[in-house]
Design an enzyme around this catalytic site. Structure first.
Site, PDB file in Angstrom:
ATOM      1  N   SER A 137      -1.346  -3.323   8.315  1.00 42.11           N
ATOM      2  CA  SER A 137      -1.509  -1.893   8.039  1.00 42.11           C
ATOM      3  C   SER A 137      -0.121  -1.291   7.925  1.00 42.11           C
ATOM      4  CB  SER A 137      -2.265  -1.235   9.203  1.00 42.11           C
ATOM      5  OG  SER A 137      -2.185   0.171   9.144  1.00 42.11           O
ATOM      6  N   TYR A 150      -3.691  -0.479  18.617  1.00 41.42           N
ATOM      7  CA  TYR A 150      -3.771  -0.889  17.209  1.00 41.42           C
ATOM      8  C   TYR A 150      -2.376  -1.176  16.661  1.00 41.42           C
ATOM      9  CZ  TYR A 150      -5.106  -0.683  12.250  1.00 41.42           C
ATOM     10  OH  TYR A 150      -5.318  -0.981  10.918  1.00 41.42           O
TER      11      TYR A 150
END
Length: 277
Positions: A137, A150
């Site tokens: 990401s 995350y």
């Protein structure tokens, strides 16, 4: 197809994994696709032929992952590309997240990826060939508040892909970490975002959760284009170790790198002052 490949894709029952699986099958590739729910996987893919091998899998279980990779190789006669796509996010500050929540995030996002890499590498190493695509990401380069677990997992995936690229270059194994921006999938949906069960008012992490939820369905990125680029990536003779996808991701990462360089330069005198005289 001259470039027909055998793919292993995790997290294939929804979102990017589902789009990629459907695209690959449409192009005539062979796909072993995994999900925690076999019924959802079969229903959502909606294709039944000998090129599609649906597998129910908990990627956090290393033995089960090895069995799934072995089944893929046995069923299709080999393996060319492994895609680590499965993942989710907790919304919560580092203090808010319980030990169990933080470890769950790392188990799925990081150790699930490691499990697939280990199992795939045994085959790739023997055949001196293989591609590994790790979906990270923009958050693999850019931290954000209230998504620490995350961010930690995605930063780690960037680093381990870089290490793997160095370890496997002489074996003709080519890993790439993909850094997508905001694409219009269901990743911001309730089944992908999980809110810390013990919030602390001072962090206002509920505002982060609300902000993410409000962006669902409004992301600028075209997921079909992202899936197409992943297919193209596997055909590149010399693929990059890092591939940024999305104008938003590219800008955020470049801006972050500039800020880092400015900070490093500002404290350069201290940095260079610590050798033995």
């Amino acid at each position: 197809m001259n470039n027909q490949k055998i793919w292993f894709v995790t997290g294939a029952s929804k979102g990017m994994g589902l789009l990629l699986t459907k695209l690959l099958l449409d192009k005539g590739h062979k796909v072993a696709a995994t999900s925690r729910s076999l019924d959802s996987l079969k229903k959502n893919v909606g294709i039944q032929n000998h090129h599609f091998l649906p597998i129910e899998l908990d990627i956090t279980n290393s033995d089960d992952v090895k069995q799934a990779i072995d089944l893929t190789i046995s069923y299709f006669g080999g393996l060319d590309v492994a895609v680590n796509n499965a993942g989710f996010s907790y919304i919560g500050s580092l203090e808010e997240l319980t030990d169990a929540e933080f470890r769950t995030a790392l188990d799925v996002n990081l150790f699930g990826t490691v499990n697939v890499i280990r199992a795939s590498m045994a085959h790739f190493r023997r055949h001196k060939s293989g591609r590994i695509i790790n979906i990270a990401s923009a958050a693999g380069y850019i931290a954000g508040p209230n998504i620490g677990s995350y961010v930690a997992s995605k930063f780690a995936i960037v680093g381990l892909t870089e290490a793997l690229a160095m370890e496997s270059a002489h074996l003709n194994i080519k890993p790439t970490v993909v850094l997508p921006g905001s694409f219009r999938t269901n990743f911001l949906g309730e089944d992908s975002l999980n809110y810390a069960k013990d919030p602390i008012d001072e962090y206002q992490s509920s505002n982060t959760y609300k902000s993410y939820a409000e962006r669902a369905g409004k992301q600028p990125g075209d997921p079909k284009k992202l899936a197409a680029e992943l297919v193209n990536l596997a055909d590149m003779e010399n693929p990059p170790v890092h591939l940024i996808l999305g104008p938003d991701s590219f800008k955020m990462i470049m801006d972050k790198r500039e800020r880092d360089l400015n900070e490093f330069e500002s404290f350069k005198e201290i940095s260079l002052s610590t050798d033995l005289q």
